[in-house]
Design an enzyme around this catalytic site. Structure first.
Site, PDB file in Angstrom:
ATOM      1  N   GLY A  39       0.786  -1.230   0.000  1.00  0.00           N
ATOM      2  CA  GLY A  39       0.000   0.000   0.000  1.00  0.00           C
ATOM      3  C   GLY A  39       0.818   1.279   0.000  1.00  0.00           C
ATOM      4  O   GLY A  39       0.320   2.326   0.421  1.00  0.00           O
ATOM      5  N   SER A  40       2.056   1.227  -0.532  1.00  0.00           N
ATOM      6  CA  SER A  40       2.835   2.482  -0.562  1.00  0.00           C
ATOM      7  C   SER A  40       2.198   3.492  -1.510  1.00  0.00           C
ATOM      8  O   SER A  40       2.258   4.699  -1.278  1.00  0.00           O
ATOM      9  CB  SER A  40       4.296   2.220  -0.936  1.00  0.00           C
ATOM     10  OG  SER A  40       4.410   1.815  -2.282  1.00  0.00           O
ATOM     11  N   ASN A  41       1.564   3.012  -2.570  1.00  0.00           N
ATOM     12  CA  ASN A  41       0.883   3.940  -3.485  1.00  0.00           C
ATOM     13  C   ASN A  41      -0.351   4.550  -2.830  1.00  0.00           C
ATOM     14  O   ASN A  41      -0.640   5.729  -3.009  1.00  0.00           O
ATOM     15  CB  ASN A  41       0.509   3.228  -4.791  1.00  0.00           C
ATOM     16  CG  ASN A  41       1.711   3.097  -5.718  1.00  0.00           C
ATOM     17  OD1 ASN A  41       2.163   4.068  -6.302  1.00  0.00           O
ATOM     18  ND2 ASN A  41       2.252   1.888  -5.811  1.00  0.00           N
ATOM     19  N   MET A 117      -4.000  -7.303  -6.659  1.00  0.00           N
ATOM     20  CA  MET A 117      -3.407  -8.460  -7.316  1.00  0.00           C
ATOM     21  C   MET A 117      -4.448  -9.508  -7.732  1.00  0.00           C
ATOM     22  O   MET A 117      -4.176 -10.718  -7.686  1.00  0.00           O
ATOM     23  CB  MET A 117      -2.350  -9.110  -6.403  1.00  0.00           C
ATOM     24  CG  MET A 117      -1.278  -8.140  -5.916  1.00  0.00           C
ATOM     25  SD  MET A 117      -0.543  -7.161  -7.230  1.00  0.00           S
ATOM     26  CE  MET A 117       0.694  -8.301  -7.797  1.00  0.00           C
ATOM     27  N   ARG A 118      -5.619  -9.073  -8.140  1.00  0.00           N
ATOM     28  CA  ARG A 118      -6.664  -9.983  -8.618  1.00  0.00           C
ATOM     29  C   ARG A 118      -7.107  -9.547 -10.009  1.00  0.00           C
ATOM     30  O   ARG A 118      -7.119  -8.343 -10.301  1.00  0.00           O
ATOM     31  CB  ARG A 118      -7.908  -9.962  -7.701  1.00  0.00           C
ATOM     32  CG  ARG A 118      -7.653 -10.151  -6.244  1.00  0.00           C
ATOM     33  CD  ARG A 118      -7.228 -11.538  -5.879  1.00  0.00           C
ATOM     34  NE  ARG A 118      -8.109 -12.579  -6.358  1.00  0.00           N
ATOM     35  CZ  ARG A 118      -7.785 -13.875  -6.367  1.00  0.00           C
ATOM     36  NH1 ARG A 118      -6.598 -14.268  -5.939  1.00  0.00           N
ATOM     37  NH2 ARG A 118      -8.629 -14.773  -6.809  1.00  0.00           N
ATOM     38  N   ASN A 134      -5.355   2.048 -13.071  1.00  0.00           N
ATOM     39  CA  ASN A 134      -4.460   1.014 -12.548  1.00  0.00           C
ATOM     40  C   ASN A 134      -3.023   1.500 -12.693  1.00  0.00           C
ATOM     41  O   ASN A 134      -2.695   2.211 -13.635  1.00  0.00           O
ATOM     42  CB  ASN A 134      -4.660  -0.280 -13.357  1.00  0.00           C
ATOM     43  CG  ASN A 134      -3.768  -1.403 -12.871  1.00  0.00           C
ATOM     44  OD1 ASN A 134      -3.684  -1.674 -11.671  1.00  0.00           O
ATOM     45  ND2 ASN A 134      -3.084  -2.069 -13.789  1.00  0.00           N
ATOM     46  N   HIS A 136       0.963   0.147 -12.990  1.00  0.00           N
ATOM     47  CA  HIS A 136       1.687  -1.078 -13.348  1.00  0.00           C
ATOM     48  C   HIS A 136       3.181  -0.767 -13.445  1.00  0.00           C
ATOM     49  O   HIS A 136       3.562   0.259 -14.024  1.00  0.00           O
ATOM     50  CB  HIS A 136       1.153  -1.598 -14.692  1.00  0.00           C
ATOM     51  CG  HIS A 136       1.782  -2.888 -15.099  1.00  0.00           C
ATOM     52  ND1 HIS A 136       1.441  -4.102 -14.541  1.00  0.00           N
ATOM     53  CD2 HIS A 136       2.763  -3.149 -15.996  1.00  0.00           C
ATOM     54  CE1 HIS A 136       2.177  -5.052 -15.084  1.00  0.00           C
ATOM     55  NE2 HIS A 136       2.990  -4.509 -15.967  1.00  0.00           N
TER      56      HIS A 136
HETATM   57  C1  GRF Z   1       3.236  -1.472  -7.584  1.00  0.00           C
HETATM   58  O1  GRF Z   1       4.518  -1.720  -8.082  1.00  0.00           O
HETATM   59  C2  GRF Z   1       2.207  -1.404  -8.664  1.00  0.00           C
HETATM   60  O2  GRF Z   1       2.731  -0.926  -9.880  1.00  0.00           O
HETATM   61  C3  GRF Z   1       1.792  -2.844  -8.820  1.00  0.00           C
HETATM   62  O3  GRF Z   1       1.784  -3.348  -7.509  1.00  0.00           O
HETATM   63  C4  GRF Z   1       2.720  -2.632  -6.719  1.00  0.00           C
HETATM   64  C5  GRF Z   1       2.006  -2.136  -5.493  1.00  0.00           C
HETATM   65  O4  GRF Z   1       2.883  -1.532  -4.587  1.00  0.00           O
HETATM   66  N1  GRF Z   1       0.508  -2.960  -9.477  1.00  0.00           N
HETATM   67  P1  GRF Z   1       2.354  -0.908  -3.232  1.00  0.00           P
HETATM   68  O5  GRF Z   1       1.502  -1.965  -2.539  1.00  0.00           O
HETATM   69  O6  GRF Z   1       1.537   0.314  -3.561  1.00  0.00           O
HETATM   70  O7  GRF Z   1       3.572  -0.572  -2.441  1.00  0.00           O
END
Ligand code: GRF
Length: 215
Positions: A39-41, A117-118, A134, A136
């Protein structure tokens, strides 16, 4: 002697330069975030909102793994987090219907898949047409699917990066909103390269959200 630029990966080519646009919409966007793991994003979006850099509010986080760190992050920010464990649903469509129902309950108008991741179904896509994005970890359309960073290393590319795009049924396809380029350094492992890609993910995701808000 060769020079590798940028060594630390903290500067990068990001295109288009949507940061130059007026990125503050009139009304705050109501975001629903989906995350499966770290969940860093999610965290950077929450921080950008708190810092007044993104005129939005996170209505709810949906997570599918009980141990997802993203849920802890939501709680630390005082944000709602709802567990929809995919193991409790026989069909992907049923999980997606539950996701849509939850987002409707929380009055969400833009969905952010931030490490979900689904595989999703048309049920979700139809509920939010062109309102699901999304992120990626590659320069799409290269290296779709899982292990994108490893795929880039195996292919021997010298530049990879990350992409934010609108969601379509075909995995990691859909109109591209913004990309950032990241060099592959000679000693990179999947971990070091992913870490540098994530620095750029954390830049382009808030920009992409803001650019959609302005639409
Ligand atoms: C990221 O690298 C994103 O591009 C991919 O999954 C990862 C999620 O990272 N879809 P985080 O959980 O947000 O740290």
């Amino acid at each position: 002697m060769s020079q590798y630029y940028p060594i630390d990966g903290t500067s990068s080519l990001i295109y288009p330069d949507i940061s130059a646009q007026n990125l503050q919409p009139m009304k705050p966007l109501k975001l629903g975030v989906m995350a499966s793991g770290n969940g860093s994003n999610f965290e950077v979006v929450a921080q950008a909102i708190q810092a007044g850099k993104l005129n939005a509010q996170i209505q709810v986080l949906i997570y599918n793994n009980p141990s997802a760190k993203a849920a802890e992050r939501a709680k630390n920010h005082g944000l709602e987090a709802v567990l929809l464990n995919h193991r409790d649903y026989k069909k992907r469509e049923n999980l997606d219907r539950a996701i849509v129902k939850t987002f409707r309950q929380y009055d969400v108008d833009l969905v952010i898949m931030a490490g979900w991741m689904r595989i999703v179904t048309q049920e979700l896509i139809d509920a939010f047409p062109d309102r699901i994005i999304n992120i990626h970890p590659s320069l799409l359309p290269s290296f779709k699917g899982v292990r994108a960073v490893e795929q880039a290393l195996e292919a021997g590319v010298k530049i990879t990066g990350c992409t934010v795009h609108l969601l379509r049924l075909e995995m990691d396809s859909g109109p591209i909103l913004i990309q950032a380029a990241v060099p592959v350094l000679p000693d990179d492992t999947a971990e070091t390269l992913h870490a540098r890609i994530q620095i750029q993910e954390h830049r382009i995701l808030p920009l992409a959200i803001a650019s959609l808000a302005a639409r």
